[in-house]
Design a protein around this motif. Structure first.
Motif, mmCIF file in Angstrom:
data_model
loop_
_atom_site.group_PDB
_atom_site.id
_atom_site.type_symbol
_atom_site.label_atom_id
_atom_site.label_comp_id
_atom_site.label_asym_id
_atom_site.label_seq_id
_atom_site.Cartn_x
_atom_site.Cartn_y
_atom_site.Cartn_z
ATOM 1 N N THR A 179 0.805 -1.228 0.000
ATOM 2 C CA THR A 179 0.000 0.000 0.000
ATOM 3 C C THR A 179 0.832 1.269 0.000
ATOM 4 O O THR A 179 0.284 2.353 -0.115
ATOM 5 N N THR A 180 2.146 1.127 0.150
ATOM 6 C CA THR A 180 3.000 2.313 0.225
ATOM 7 C C THR A 180 4.022 2.303 -0.903
ATOM 8 O O THR A 180 4.246 1.292 -1.560
ATOM 9 N N VAL A 181 4.643 3.458 -1.071
ATOM 10 C CA VAL A 181 5.680 3.620 -2.076
ATOM 11 C C VAL A 181 6.731 4.557 -1.496
ATOM 12 O O VAL A 181 6.418 5.457 -0.730
ATOM 13 N N VAL A 182 7.991 4.307 -1.820
ATOM 14 C CA VAL A 182 9.067 5.208 -1.416
ATOM 15 C C VAL A 182 9.519 5.921 -2.683
ATOM 16 O O VAL A 182 9.852 5.280 -3.688
ATOM 17 N N ILE A 183 9.500 7.260 -2.625
ATOM 18 C CA ILE A 183 9.955 8.025 -3.782
ATOM 19 C C ILE A 183 11.201 8.816 -3.401
ATOM 20 O O ILE A 183 11.384 9.194 -2.249
ATOM 21 N N GLU A 184 12.052 9.009 -4.392
ATOM 22 C CA GLU A 184 13.270 9.789 -4.199
ATOM 23 C C GLU A 184 13.034 11.163 -4.810
ATOM 24 O O GLU A 184 12.646 11.281 -5.971
ATOM 25 N N THR A 185 13.236 12.188 -3.992
ATOM 26 C CA THR A 185 13.096 13.566 -4.448
ATOM 27 C C THR A 185 14.438 14.256 -4.305
ATOM 28 O O THR A 185 15.414 13.653 -3.845
ATOM 29 N N MET A 186 14.482 15.519 -4.658
ATOM 30 C CA MET A 186 15.717 16.292 -4.509
ATOM 31 C C MET A 186 16.111 16.403 -3.034
ATOM 32 O O MET A 186 17.278 16.543 -2.707
ATOM 33 N N ALA A 187 15.112 16.334 -2.140
ATOM 34 C CA ALA A 187 15.377 16.481 -0.706
ATOM 35 C C ALA A 187 15.691 15.154 -0.027
ATOM 36 O O ALA A 187 16.067 15.137 1.145
ATOM 37 N N GLY A 188 15.515 14.053 -0.698
ATOM 38 C CA GLY A 188 15.761 12.755 -0.088
ATOM 39 C C GLY A 188 14.641 11.786 -0.427
ATOM 40 O O GLY A 188 13.886 11.988 -1.369
#
Length: 90
Positions: free
Chosen positions: A61-70
């Motif tokens: 049910t979850t996802v980990v995304i990588e952004t410019m901030a982490g």
């Protein structure tokens, strides 16, 4: 026959509401669910709150995304189908 004539406007109103409001909403919900299930690692996405990122991990049910901030962990339902589709076209 007279009772049917009394309820006919209500029945017609329900049919119109179903085809113009309820059915399209159900179709949209189904499309969003299919979009959530089709996500894969490496997809570039935009969340409903406007965050841009790339999928690095997927759970049920979850996802980990990588952004410019982490890296950020969020619910799959927080990913916008329309905005992510427009991002993919660019």
């Amino acid at each position: 026959m007279a009772q049917l004539n009394q309820f006919l406007p209500f029945i017609l109103m329900f049919v119109v509401i179903y085809f113009f409001m309820i059915r399209p909403q159900q179709k949209r919900a189904k499309q969003e669910k299919e979009f959530e299930n089709s996500l894969k690692v490496g997809d570039k996405i935009i969340t409903k709150s406007g965050l841009h990122g790339k999928v690095v991990e997927l759970a049920e049910t979850t996802v980990v995304i990588e952004t410019m901030a982490g890296k950020l962990k969020m619910e799959r339902s927080a990913i916008s189908m329309e905005m992510s589709a427009s991002l993919a076209k660019k």
